[in-house]
Design an enzyme around this catalytic site. Structure first.
Site, PDB file in Angstrom:
ATOM      1  CG  ASP A  70      -5.336 -33.266  10.307  1.00  0.00           C
ATOM      2  OD1 ASP A  70      -4.818 -32.723  11.296  1.00  0.00           O
ATOM      3  OD2 ASP A  70      -4.839 -34.247   9.727  1.00  0.00           O
TER       4      ASP A  70
ATOM      5  CB  SER B 241      -3.350 -39.374   6.702  1.00  0.00           C
ATOM      6  OG  SER B 241      -4.236 -39.612   7.782  1.00  0.00           O
TER       7      SER B 241
ATOM      8  CD  GLU C  59       4.162 -36.460  10.190  1.00  0.00           C
ATOM      9  OE1 GLU C  59       4.184 -37.297   9.260  1.00  0.00           O
ATOM     10  OE2 GLU C  59       3.242 -35.635  10.350  1.00  0.00           O
TER      11      GLU C  59
END
Length: 275
Positions: A95, A57, A193
């Site tokens: 990530d 992100s 998510e």
């Protein structure tokens, strides 16, 4: 205290896959939040965040891209290293970015870099059944893995946008099967998510590993938000987030309020859940 003793003391306080699984068993909520630099990493650690996620992100909130897709392995190493340098108790989760794990061999190479060059303690990858072989290979070589199901931002163009996943019965059943398969392959944690609350709760109850939700309701073992969303810095924050900077809080107070809200079960609320 010499360097060896200092390192041992740091490790003894650190959240690990074992302590996170015990938290699930004890029904203690797990608090996760993103950070991308040492300043915020230190604050999160000091305020009691259990897991710090260095998410791709960063491509959106740090680099200004419209998606996470441009983020590279070098980007992830740089930002993860900055957080790892100051995290004393939180588990550091990084990530694997877009196209960095298209084969088990590529995933192994990039995980080795993340863990050796940035001191990540766990890696996260997106995908269900197609990632089972990769997860099995990574865990076989001692890499702790968090599997990401539901809305997968790296597949945003394939999905046609940021949409809730799992409302269709067939998709919901596949997601449940994927969660079990990934657990059996060795995944130590699962992140869901933008998933309907009922489905996320069912998956959480079906697996033995901790399940972290973001827009996945109250039945998960823990919650995660993007730091910039919960500090009110995002122009259009997602529905499942909450601005904890309200009421005149400092950044430290806002993060502590988030930690306490998750631990007490006050976040997420109805407004943050999907059906």
């Amino acid at each position: 205290m010499d360097q060896k003793d200092s390192s041992s003391a740091k490790l003894s306080k650190r959240r690990t896959v074992t302590t996170l699984r015990k938290m699930k068993q004890d029904k203690e909520k797990i608090v996760m939040l993103t950070a991308y630099d040492s300043s915020f990493g230190r604050v999160l650690d000091e305020q009691g965040v259990d897991v710090i996620l260095i998410g791709d992100s960063l491509g959106m909130v740090i680099q200004g891209h419209p998606t996470t897709i441009p983020v590279t392995v070098d980007d992830m190493i740089y930002h993860t290293r900055a957080v790892s340098a100051v995290a004393q108790t939180a588990l550091v989760l990084a990530d694997l970015p877009f196209m960095s794990y298209t084969s088990s061999e590529m995933a192994l190479r990039n995980c080795a870099r993340l863990m050796q060059e940035s001191d990540a303690q766990m890696v996260k990858l997106e995908g269900g059944a197609p990632q089972v072989a990769t997860v099995k290979q990574l865990t076989h070589h001692g890499v702790p893995v968090c599997a990401h199901l539901g809305l997968q931002p790296q597949s945003v163009h394939k999905l046609g946008g940021y949409r809730v996943q799992g409302r269709d019965d067939a998709v919901a059943k596949q997601m449940q099967a994927d969660a079990l398969a990934l657990q059996d392959a060795g995944a130590d944690m699962i992140l869901l998510e933008c998933v309907p609350e009922v489905l996320a709760t069912a998956i959480t109850q079906a697996v033995e590993v901790p399940v972290i939700g973001i827009g996945a309701g109250r039945g998960c073992d823990g919650q995660v938000l993007v730091l910039h969303d919960m500090l009110g810095l995002t122009p259009r924050a997602p529905r499942f987030s909450q601005n904890f900077m309200q009421e005149g809080r400092t950044i430290q107070q806002a993060i502590r309020a988030y930690v306490e809200a998750v631990k007490l079960g006050n976040f997420p609320a109805d407004a943050h859940c999907f059906v």
